[in-house]
Enzyme design. Structure first.
Site, PDB file in Angstrom:
ATOM      1  N   LYS A  37       3.363   1.971  16.381  1.00 52.46           N
ATOM      2  CA  LYS A  37       4.433   1.602  15.505  1.00 52.46           C
ATOM      3  C   LYS A  37       4.456   2.806  14.247  1.00 52.46           C
ATOM      4  O   LYS A  37       5.628   3.267  13.807  1.00 52.46           O
ATOM      5  CB  LYS A  37       4.368   0.367  14.765  1.00 52.46           C
ATOM      6  CG  LYS A  37       5.231   0.052  13.786  1.00 52.46           C
ATOM      7  CD  LYS A  37       4.881  -1.437  13.038  1.00 52.46           C
ATOM      8  CE  LYS A  37       6.053  -1.561  11.965  1.00 52.46           C
ATOM      9  NZ  LYS A  37       5.861  -2.751  11.265  1.00 52.46           N
ATOM     10  N   GLN A  38       3.244   3.057  14.020  1.00 51.85           N
ATOM     11  CA  GLN A  38       3.062   4.145  12.988  1.00 51.85           C
ATOM     12  C   GLN A  38       1.840   5.023  12.744  1.00 51.85           C
ATOM     13  O   GLN A  38       0.741   4.171  13.456  1.00 51.85           O
ATOM     14  CB  GLN A  38       3.462   3.526  11.441  1.00 51.85           C
ATOM     15  CG  GLN A  38       2.521   2.808  10.954  1.00 51.85           C
ATOM     16  CD  GLN A  38       2.958   1.743   9.934  1.00 51.85           C
ATOM     17  OE1 GLN A  38       3.368   0.903   9.936  1.00 51.85           O
ATOM     18  NE2 GLN A  38       2.778   2.252   8.645  1.00 51.85           N
ATOM     19  N   TRP A  83       1.029  -1.025  -0.045  1.00 51.59           N
ATOM     20  CA  TRP A  83       0.061  -0.013   0.081  1.00 51.59           C
ATOM     21  C   TRP A  83       0.738   1.238  -0.089  1.00 51.59           C
ATOM     22  O   TRP A  83       0.483   2.310  -0.333  1.00 51.59           O
ATOM     23  CB  TRP A  83      -1.065   0.193   1.073  1.00 51.59           C
ATOM     24  CG  TRP A  83      -0.328   0.284   2.622  1.00 51.59           C
ATOM     25  CD1 TRP A  83       0.608  -0.398   3.121  1.00 51.59           C
ATOM     26  CD2 TRP A  83      -0.715   1.416   3.490  1.00 51.59           C
ATOM     27  NE1 TRP A  83       0.942   0.030   4.274  1.00 51.59           N
ATOM     28  CE2 TRP A  83       0.348   0.901   4.679  1.00 51.59           C
ATOM     29  CE3 TRP A  83      -1.582   2.487   3.592  1.00 51.59           C
ATOM     30  CZ2 TRP A  83       0.067   2.079   5.716  1.00 51.59           C
ATOM     31  CZ3 TRP A  83      -1.807   3.380   4.488  1.00 51.59           C
ATOM     32  CH2 TRP A  83      -0.840   3.109   5.541  1.00 51.59           C
ATOM     33  N   ASP A  84       2.172   1.061   0.342  1.00 50.39           N
ATOM     34  CA  ASP A  84       3.048   2.163   0.317  1.00 50.39           C
ATOM     35  C   ASP A  84       2.898   2.823  -1.073  1.00 50.39           C
ATOM     36  O   ASP A  84       3.325   4.251  -1.011  1.00 50.39           O
ATOM     37  CB  ASP A  84       4.614   1.813   0.431  1.00 50.39           C
ATOM     38  CG  ASP A  84       4.803   0.914   1.630  1.00 50.39           C
ATOM     39  OD1 ASP A  84       3.909   0.134   1.845  1.00 50.39           O
ATOM     40  OD2 ASP A  84       5.953   0.652   2.045  1.00 50.39           O
ATOM     41  N   GLU A 128       0.887  -1.964  13.135  1.00 50.87           N
ATOM     42  CA  GLU A 128       1.063  -3.162  13.162  1.00 50.87           C
ATOM     43  C   GLU A 128       1.096  -3.719  14.472  1.00 50.87           C
ATOM     44  O   GLU A 128       1.455  -4.941  14.962  1.00 50.87           O
ATOM     45  CB  GLU A 128       1.967  -3.909  12.469  1.00 50.87           C
ATOM     46  CG  GLU A 128       1.213  -3.668  10.894  1.00 50.87           C
ATOM     47  CD  GLU A 128       2.299  -3.845   9.741  1.00 50.87           C
ATOM     48  OE1 GLU A 128       3.451  -3.918  10.024  1.00 50.87           O
ATOM     49  OE2 GLU A 128       1.927  -4.086   8.675  1.00 50.87           O
TER      50      GLU A 128
HETATM   51  C1  BGC Z   1       4.796  -1.128   7.626  1.00 49.53           C
HETATM   52  C2  BGC Z   1       3.611  -1.430   6.305  1.00 49.53           C
HETATM   53  C3  BGC Z   1       4.522  -1.198   5.369  1.00 49.53           C
HETATM   54  C4  BGC Z   1       5.627  -2.346   5.347  1.00 49.53           C
HETATM   55  C5  BGC Z   1       6.333  -1.988   3.800  1.00 49.53           C
HETATM   56  C6  BGC Z   1       5.959  -2.282   7.571  1.00 49.53           C
HETATM   57  O1  BGC Z   1       6.958  -2.218   8.409  1.00 49.53           O
HETATM   58  O2  BGC Z   1       4.087  -1.370   8.857  1.00 49.53           O
HETATM   59  O3  BGC Z   1       2.851  -0.171   6.848  1.00 49.53           O
HETATM   60  O4  BGC Z   1       3.392  -1.442   4.329  1.00 49.53           O
HETATM   61  O5  BGC Z   1       6.434  -2.202   6.239  1.00 49.53           O
HETATM   62  O6  BGC Z   1       7.076  -0.718   3.957  1.00 49.53           O
END
Ligand code: BGC
Length: 762
Positions: free
Chosen positions: A591-592, A357-358, A488
């Site tokens: 985490k984000q 999804w990035d 996550e």
């Molecule tokens: C992030 C995801 C991301 C993936 C690839 C993961 O650590 O939590 O949001 O899509 O890394 O960059």
């Protein structure tokens, strides 16, 4: 945070050799051209710790899934972008002694990545065990002008001896992926051949049957004079070389030039592939190193012309932003519709070089504002082309009626991620794809795209959300159970605010688009279906902290111990490298960006107070252990006027890999989050927003900066924005007039016009 490498506005520079930093440096100094690329491995053999990595865009292998406990619905494989033929190799042997930095005394070392011209160069002097001293000077690049060509100029100068030296330039496809699940070898021999000053290796991937042909040509020079050489040729399975021994005089420079072509069946037929690679490398050889380099530099200067951000007064910030822009264009140039943007690009193996999804959530805004709109369109068409697979994917999980769930990770549209809490539950990715369509249309005004390609994708995504909500009798509302939000560090939660919000938005946007096109074009959906969606919209549940403006990340968030990240001892950061997974999941630490990710996307839906209150609540709890996090925080911090935080977050995202904040640069770089860095400058500090009919600029500038400037595209018109401590100026380099707002007033800026006077920062 200490800087790993020297600070310089256009360069990354390393002035001493530290084998412990070699893996980080290999990632950071990587080069590529959107079609292929590689880590900054040395040309001569190196027996120290290293990840030899050469990657070819789109060439992948379905590595058999490895999980402890199989769950129905898991994909059979994880698509890995393959470590491919090592084409940089040049072995040097001096009277039986191999040149290897791991076994020599390094007397001086200088490595430079020049981001302006995308060249990697190295100057080393070393002493071998025998006491012989020599200087190596090398420079190489992956041509941005000819996307299947690379070239190396590799010079050796004996410093304290004259004598015979053996050079062995080679191509070696006996390489495996470090991250292979079962230590499987992914390549099969197809053909290889060596001839006078030339060779090729053609190999094929098992199962996926991609053929990759790598061809080389060499020439040898004494100072500036071309030398006649008569190499021996040798081949073995997946390998071809030329080797020649020649007498080198003390103090004289000898240069081996190696031209390489890398082509694959992603773009060519199997039957023409080898001939194509041979012809390409021949043409590069005839052009010559200097002219190839020149055309490569011109191609890069065209990229910088549109994409550069100049910061006056802060070299660390300047280097950081250029490093990010540079790696993004090395990874993806938008010239090939089959390619997408892997989170590690061509710099490492983790994340398999696949699409996440990035791309839509982070990279698309970058390409939308810095490049021809065709590139962003192409990224969207990539998902349109995979719609059938997304529908199949949803069917496997029990959804019906053409509902689509796009994969978390994919190479060809099939899901290949296999952790149930992400594969089945991190479904917010569907929302990012719908939002990207909306974002593309508001930047470009390309409504035709919406009619033909956007609509089917939006409708299928809306169908998924409609089925994914269920009616809660207890709450008398629609709820969404068992999801993982962008954060996550919590799994399988109920009513993740972000997911519910974007799902609701998708339903209403799909409705709006469908209703408007149904009047002008044929209707794609029945009135009954549209009615059911409408019915749902007002009854969706959102968790909230009553009596406040705080949107709760999920139903159970308040049951957690509400600590702040500052409560975690430094020695325990990052927590994902120190704590058990169980402890992380139960903790409050984020985490984000999650709620804040939603506020970022839909900021116009909320008052400034609401934005501020949520930022103040969530920012202290966020550990930013995803590279995708600080950029969103930087943008919101700037929006609410917290300039110090915006600057701190900007530096963190801009220098994340350069200074290796998360201790993982050795595995490869965070390419997709680099687009986030760009957003944190343009949307964060400069406050740029694009609306259907106008642009808004609301800039801030850190006290230590003199000025910064960049270009953005609006309706394909390049607009230069220059901000200094007093205000900002806009220049329209496009062919059409555009409208921007200043102090709430709409002002027209004609083609080739500069905004009248400095607009003061308000
Ligand atoms: C992030 C995801 C991301 C993936 C690839 C993961 O650590 O939590 O949001 O899509 O890394 O960059």
């Amino acid at each position: 945070m200490r800087n790993l490498f020297d600070i310089h506005d256009w360069k990354i520079v390393e002035t001493s050799f530290d084998p412990k930093k070699q893996m980080q440096a290999e990632s950071i100094f990587s080069i590529g051209n959107g079609s292929f690329g590689q880590r900054a491995n040395f040309e001569e053999r190196y027996s120290g710790e290293s990840l030899q990595g050469s990657y070819v865009g789109g060439v992948y292998y379905p590595d058999k899934t490895r999980v402890g406990w199989w769950k129905n619905g898991y994909p059979e494989y994880f698509a890995k972008v393959l470590n491919a033929c090592n084409w940089i190799g040049i072995d040097i042997e001096i009277q039986g002694e191999s040149v290897d930095l791991n076994h020599a005394t390094v007397l001086s070392f200088y490595r430079e990545l020049d981001m302006q011209s995308s060249t990697l160069s190295r100057k080393v002097t070393l002493r071998l065990k025998s006491g012989k001293e020599l200087e190596i000077n090398s420079i190489r690049f992956c041509s941005m002008h000819r996307n299947e060509i690379a070239a190396i100029s590799y010079s050796v100068k004996p410093l304290n001896f004259s004598g015979n030296v053996k050079f062995t330039p080679y191509l070696d496809n006996n390489v495996s992926n470090d991250d292979a699940n079962y230590d499987e070898f992914f390549w099969e021999e197809e053909s290889q051949k060596a001839g006078n000053k030339k060779a090729f290796v053609c190999s094929k991937t098992k199962k996926t049957n991609f053929h990759v042909a790598t061809a080389m040509r060499i020439s040898f020079w004494k100072e500036k004079e071309l030398q006649e050489i008569h190499p021996n040729f040798a081949t073995k399975s997946l390998y071809a070389e030329n080797s020649f021994e020649t007498y080198l005089e003390i103090g004289t420079t000898y240069t081996l030039k190696k031209y390489v072509a890398v082509a694959s069946t992603l773009n060519h037929s199997e039957f023409s592939l080898v001939t194509h690679a041979i012809n390409q490398v021949k043409s590069a050889y005839l052009t010559g190193f200097d002219d190839l380099l020149e055309e490569h530099k011109v191609a890069w200067s065209n990229i910088w012309e549109n994409a550069d951000i100049q910061i006056d007064g802060d070299v660390a910030a300047q280097q950081g932003i250029r490093f990010n822009i540079f790696h993004l264009y090395q990874t993806y140039t938008g010239t090939n519709e089959k390619l997408n943007i892997g989170p590690k690009g061509f710099t490492g193996e983790k994340y398999g070089g696949a699409t996440y999804w990035d791309t839509e959530a982070y990279c698309l805004p970058f390409y939308l504002k810095t490049a021809d709109p065709k590139i962003a369109r192409q990224l969207l068409i990539y998902r349109y082309n995979q719609l059938d697979k997304a529908i199949e994917n949803a069917e496997k999980l029990g959804f019906v009626n053409g509902a689509a769930l796009y994969p978390m990770v994919t190479m060809n549209g099939e899901e290949c991620h296999n952790e149930w809490e992400i594969t089945f539950e991190e479904i917010h990715r569907n929302g990012a794809i719908a939002f990207a369509i909306y974002n593309y249309v508001r930047h470009t005004g390309d409504h035709e795209y919406l009619k033909d390609y956007g609509r089917p994708v939006l409708n299928a995504i809306a169908r998924f959300w409609f089925q994914r909500f269920n009616w809660s009798k207890a709450k008398q509302a629609y709820v969404m159970l068992g999801v993982t939000g962008p954060n996550e560090y919590e799994n399988n939660v109920n009513n993740n605010w972000y997911t519910n919000y974007i799902a609701k938005w998708c339903l209403s946007y799909a409705l709006e688009v469908e209703e408007s096109w149904a009047k002008k074009d044929k209707a794609l959906l029945s009135n009954q279906e549209l009615f059911q969606w409408k019915e749902m919209l007002d009854k969706i549940y959102f968790p909230k902290l009553e009596g406040t403006n705080i949107f709760l990340q999920q139903d159970g968030f308040l049951d957690k111990e509400l600590l702040n990240a500052s409560d975690i001892p430094d020695a325990q950061r990052p927590i994902n490298q120190h704590w058990s997974w169980d402890r992380i999941l139960r903790s409050v630490f984020i985490k984000q960006a999650d709620v804040l990710q939603g506020i970022y996307l839909f900021e116009d839906h909320f008052d400034l107070d609401v934005i501020r209150d949520n930022f103040d609540f969530y920012e202290p709890k966020t550990v930013h252990e995803s590279s995708l996090s600080p950029c969103v925080h930087a943008i919101i911090a700037a929006k609410i006027g917290n300039l110090d935080k915006a600057y701190e977050m900007y530096l963190r995202t801009a220098r994340l890999d350069l200074d290796d904040y998360n201790h993982e640069a050795d595995e490869g770089l965070h390419i997709t989050s680099m687009a986030g860095t760009w957003m944190s400058m343009v949307e964060g500090l400069a406050g740029v927003r694009v609306y259907e009919d106008h642009v808004l600029i609301d800039p801030k500038i850190p006290a230590t900066w003199k000025s910064y400037s960049f270009k953005i595209r609006f309706r394909n018109n390049p607009i230069q924005v220059t901000v200094n401590q007093e205000g900002y100026v806009l220049e329209n380099f496009g062919n059409d007039s555009i409208t921007y707002t200043y102090k709430g007033k709409k002002i027209e800026l004609c083609a080739n016009q500069t905004s009248n006077s400095l607009q003061l920062i308000v």
